[in-house]
Motif scaffolding. Structure first.
Motif, PDB file in Angstrom:
ATOM      1  N   MET A   1       0.850  -1.072   0.053  1.00  0.00           N
ATOM      2  CA  MET A   1      -0.010  -0.067   0.007  1.00  0.00           C
ATOM      3  C   MET A   1       0.952   1.300  -0.098  1.00  0.00           C
ATOM      4  SD  MET A   1      -2.596   1.090   2.973  1.00  0.00           S
ATOM      5  CE  MET A   1      -3.868  -0.220   2.725  1.00  0.00           C
TER       6      MET A   1
ATOM      7  N   TYR B   1       0.442   5.639  -1.109  1.00  0.00           N
ATOM      8  CA  TYR B   1      -0.298   6.866  -1.592  1.00  0.00           C
ATOM      9  C   TYR B   1       0.765   8.012  -1.798  1.00  0.00           C
ATOM     10  CZ  TYR B   1      -4.387   4.096  -0.436  1.00  0.00           C
ATOM     11  OH  TYR B   1      -5.183   3.343  -0.231  1.00  0.00           O
ATOM     12  N   ALA B   2       0.687   8.624  -2.505  1.00  0.00           N
ATOM     13  CA  ALA B   2       1.758   9.872  -3.235  1.00  0.00           C
ATOM     14  C   ALA B   2       1.205  10.886  -2.416  1.00  0.00           C
ATOM     15  CB  ALA B   2       1.780   9.901  -4.588  1.00  0.00           C
ATOM     16  N   GLU B   3       0.840  10.948  -1.018  1.00  0.00           N
ATOM     17  CA  GLU B   3       0.398  12.025  -0.339  1.00  0.00           C
ATOM     18  C   GLU B   3       1.282  12.323   0.970  1.00  0.00           C
ATOM     19  OE1 GLU B   3      -1.794  14.558   1.968  1.00  0.00           O
ATOM     20  OE2 GLU B   3      -1.841  12.384   2.615  1.00  0.00           O
TER      21      GLU B   3
ATOM     22  N   TRP C   1      -0.043  10.817   4.283  1.00  0.00           N
ATOM     23  CA  TRP C   1      -0.044   9.685   4.325  1.00  0.00           C
ATOM     24  C   TRP C   1       1.283   8.825   4.940  1.00  0.00           C
ATOM     25  CZ3 TRP C   1       1.670   5.155   2.458  1.00  0.00           C
ATOM     26  CH2 TRP C   1       1.400   3.793   2.841  1.00  0.00           C
TER      27      TRP C   1
ATOM     28  N   THR D   1       2.525   7.113   7.821  1.00  0.00           N
ATOM     29  CA  THR D   1       3.164   5.531   7.842  1.00  0.00           C
ATOM     30  C   THR D   1       4.391   5.545   8.639  1.00  0.00           C
ATOM     31  OG1 THR D   1       1.659   5.161   5.753  1.00  0.00           O
ATOM     32  CG2 THR D   1       3.411   3.623   6.277  1.00  0.00           C
TER      33      THR D   1
ATOM     34  N   ARG E   1      -0.437  -1.591   5.364  1.00  0.00           N
ATOM     35  CA  ARG E   1      -0.024  -0.081   5.391  1.00  0.00           C
ATOM     36  C   ARG E   1       1.700  -0.089   5.464  1.00  0.00           C
ATOM     37  NH1 ARG E   1      -2.727   4.803   7.522  1.00  0.00           N
ATOM     38  NH2 ARG E   1      -1.054   6.561   6.941  1.00  0.00           N
TER      39      ARG E   1
END
Length: 145
Positions: free
Chosen positions: A22, A24-26, A29, A33, A55
């Protein structure tokens, strides 16, 4: 160099792309993580409870004596390449990644500094000792905090 005897060991984050389940390009987030990974690493009970977390799969933290020790271990493979993120580098990371792929590199390692950046002497050392190749992510500055 080596760490001072009274200083804690360095913490190294390694993200193994082939194990990541998992991502996310954010920014928030990724930050959250990283925080979860640090908590898992520092608390064995929590680490055992979240061992199968999608995650944090592929996110590894370890202790080491020095950055040189980490780089020597990571660059042990002949197909490994070290890229040094530098704002004003002549070559783009995209060009260097394409070249690495074309040349059969099996591992690409990125080194970046803090919000000030690496000193010129540190950059020179990484280039001379480890074959680091300076690359840029583009014209827009990216804050590493």
């Amino acid at each position: 160099g080596r760490r001072l005897p009274e200083a804690p060991p360095h913490t190294t984050l390694q993200i193994c792309g082939d194990e990541v389940r998992m991502m996310y390009a954010e920014e928030t987030w990724v930050g959250a993580t990283l925080q979860k990974s640090l908590k898992r690493f520092s608390d064995p009970v929590l680490g055992a409870l979240r061992a199968d977390s999608a995650r944090t799969a592929g996110w590894r933290l370890c202790r080491s004596e020095s950055m040189a020790e980490v780089l020597e271990d990571l660059l042990d493979e002949p197909e490994a390449r070290l890229l040094l993120l530098v704002e004003d580098a002549q070559r783009s990371a995209e060009e260097e990644l394409e070249a690495a792929r074309d040349e059969g590199c099996s591992r690409v390692i990125f080194v970046l500094g803090d919000h000030i950046g690496l000193s010129a002497s540190a950059q020179e050392l990484l280039q001379q000792r480890f074959g680091a190749r300076p690359v840029s992510l583009g014209a827009v500055s990216i804050l590493t905090s």
